[in-house]
Design an enzyme around this catalytic site. Structure first.
Site: not given
Ligand code: BES
Ligand code: ZN
Ligand code: MN
Length: 499
Positions: A262, A269, A280, A339, A343
């Site tokens: 990811d 990111k 991920d 990101d 979902r």
């Molecule tokens: N894979 C990430 C979530 C994650 C964060 C997993 C830290 C393990 C450690 C997910 O895909 C993500 O990036 N989520 C975003 C959502 C946001 C953009 C609404 C997040 O948590 O920032």
């Molecule tokens: Zn993710």
């Molecule tokens: Mn993500």
């Protein structure tokens, strides 16, 4: 690509003979076995070892020949299965640091704990010490072999033997999940993940079906494929069907997030957050591990698991913020952040498993939100439900597995956060309550089917070791999902022996 080491080669358990090296579990308020009482009195008199939980003392001498290891369990009434696991872990570590290859230990009946569960906890704790991810190190950790002989209660031989083999298979599956998560994304791609699932599960009679991009398109998985567009690796739909109970038509569904890397996509990111994003696919590792444990132990249950595996990358074709995409369920989704990809893959996976695989209930498990880590840290997974009864069973299974969860709310009000304006839904509900709005998004795809969502973003991968859990991948979820499937056929521990 995967680890070559087998748990069964490193550890063996027998019920036969006494060994020179002895592990002696001690409760601070209970008498120590006759043969070691003098030694113990001496140590406790000096305050060196008093049987408190967490204490360990080893001693060896020429006249004794072997090593004697005292392991503290605390007050007898306070001993629970988790304390036993931790004690088993410390005992195995202590044996290894004393270069002991064979030892024996008496498994005593402790008040309030069932003997079979007690045995499983000792075995699990000891096995926990055997994990390391060293395949990329020139110099491997020298993993000590241990032959452990248990001295057990008379008449319990069969129960103990089956408890040992069940726990070996379960931990083998936990280690598989850890290996999958620790494996970097350069070698763990959607394709290799699908290959490993096939290789690990088909020998146990699990049917593994793998579909590629065009078959996914035929199914209408538009949300999943939108995420996959930015990657040169072909996305894979991995369907695993385990049928352990021919007489039952009841079917449990499991869905695991399988984003093998990811980057965030165009909502890129920050560089430091990207380094561990090979983790991920922790949800898919949990699901594959659980399927392996269920099949290897021949659990009488029918379970279907689905993983939609893809990378979330950036190229000239990648999906963009502001795009409006479709989904298998027919709902349109505006992309506020590329990101928030997990979902999107889960939405199609949930719709697929409910409508095509026709499961009666479904649990998804995913490294879904940073917000969940902010809320609960690395100590607990977030849990969300559309059905209280299923939630209770999941939480009980998790508690028994020592994989703690904390339920977060999912009221109607949160639906507003993911309602779209240009589209039916939007894929981000903003910063506040981020773990909940992610769950609210998934809820739009589960209809009337009882559903629980576990957010393991904080628990799948640890920044530093914690008790018997190593730094890096934990394999969290394998034991919970295994217990959940088991519970319905075997309420409690099944032995009826609690006193
Ligand atoms: N894979 C990430 C979530 C994650 C964060 C997993 C830290 C393990 C450690 C997910 O895909 C993500 O990036 N989520 C975003 C959502 C946001 C953009 C609404 C997040 O948590 O920032
Ligand atoms: Zn993710
Ligand atoms: Mn993500």
């Amino acid at each position: 690509m995967m680890a070559e080491k087998s748990l069964h080669e490193m550890f063996s358990f027998t019920l036969d003979m006494e060994k020179e090296n002895v592990v002696i579990p001690v409760c601070e308020d209970a008498a120590v076995e006759e043969a070691f009482r003098e030694e113990y009195s001496f140590l406790s008199g000096k305050g060196i070892f008093t049987g408190k939980s967490g204490e360990v003392y080893s001693t060896l001498g020429a006249e004794r020949k072997g090593v004697l290891i005292f392991i503290g369990l605390g007050k007898e009434k306070s001993v629970n299965l988790e304390k036993i696991r931790k004690a088993g872990f410390r005992a195995a570590q202590e044996l290894a640091s004393n270069k002991v290859a064979a030892a024996c230990m008496r498994i005593s009946k402790l008040s309030g704990l069932c003997y079979k569960e007690t045995t499983k906890a000792w075995v699990e704790g000891m096995l926990q010490s055997a994990y390391s991810f060293d395949k990329y190190l020139a110099k491997k950790k020298d993993n000590p072999k241990l032959q452990m002989s248990f001295l057990i209660k008379e008449g319990k031989e069969d129960k103990v033997r089956s408890a040992i083999s069940e726990t070996m298979n379960l931990m083998d599956a936990v280690f598989l999940a850890r290996d999958l998560v620790n494996e970097p994304a350069i070698s763990l791609t959607p394709r290799t993940l699908a290959e490993v699932a096939g290789k690990e599960l088909t020998p146990f009679g699990v049917e593994v079906e793998v579909l590629g991009r065009s078959a996914a398109a035929d199914l209408g998985m538009e949300a999943f494929l939108a995420v996959a567009k930015g990657s040169s690796e072909e996305p894979k739909v991995i369907v695993m069907r385990y049928r352990g109970d021919a007489e039952s038509s009841r079917l449990l569904g499991l869905v695991g997030k399988g984003v093998t890397y990811d980057s965030g996509g165009y909502s890129l990111k920050p560089k430091d957050s990207m380094v561990t994003m090979y983790d991920d696919m922790g949800g898919s590792a949990a699901v594959i591990g659980a399927m392996k444990a269920l099949a290897a132990n021949g659990v009488k249950r029918n379970v279907t698991a689905v993983v939609l595996a893809t990378e979330n990358m950036v190229n000239g074709e990648a999906y963009k913020p502001g795009d409006i995409i479709g989904s298998m369920a027919g709902k349109s989704i505006e992309i506020l952040s590329t990101d928030a990809e997990g979902r999107l893959t889960l939405a199609d996976a949930l719709h697929y498993i409910i409508t095509r695989e026709k499961v009666d209930e479904v649990v998804d498990i995913a490294t879904l939100t940073g917000a969940c880590v902010v809320a609960l840290g690395e100590q607990m997974s977030g849990a969300f439900a559309s059905d209280d009864e299923l939630m209770q069973r999941v939480r009980k299974a998790a508690e028994k597995a020592a994989e703690p969860t904390w339920q977060l709310p999912l009221n109607e009000e949160y639906r507003e956060l993911v309602k779209g304006t240009r589209s039916d839904l939007k894929n981000s509900g903003g910063r506040w309550g981020g773990a909940i709005s992610a769950a609210a998004f998934l809820r739009e795809f589960t209809g009337d089917t009882p559903w629980v969502h576990l957010d393991i973003a904080g628990t799948a991968y640890l920044t530093s070791g914690k008790g018997y859990l190593p730094k890096g991948a934990t394999g969290t979820g394998v034991k919970t999902l295994y217990n959940l499937a088991l519970e319905a056929v075997e309420p409690g521990c099944g032995c009826g022996d609690r006193n």
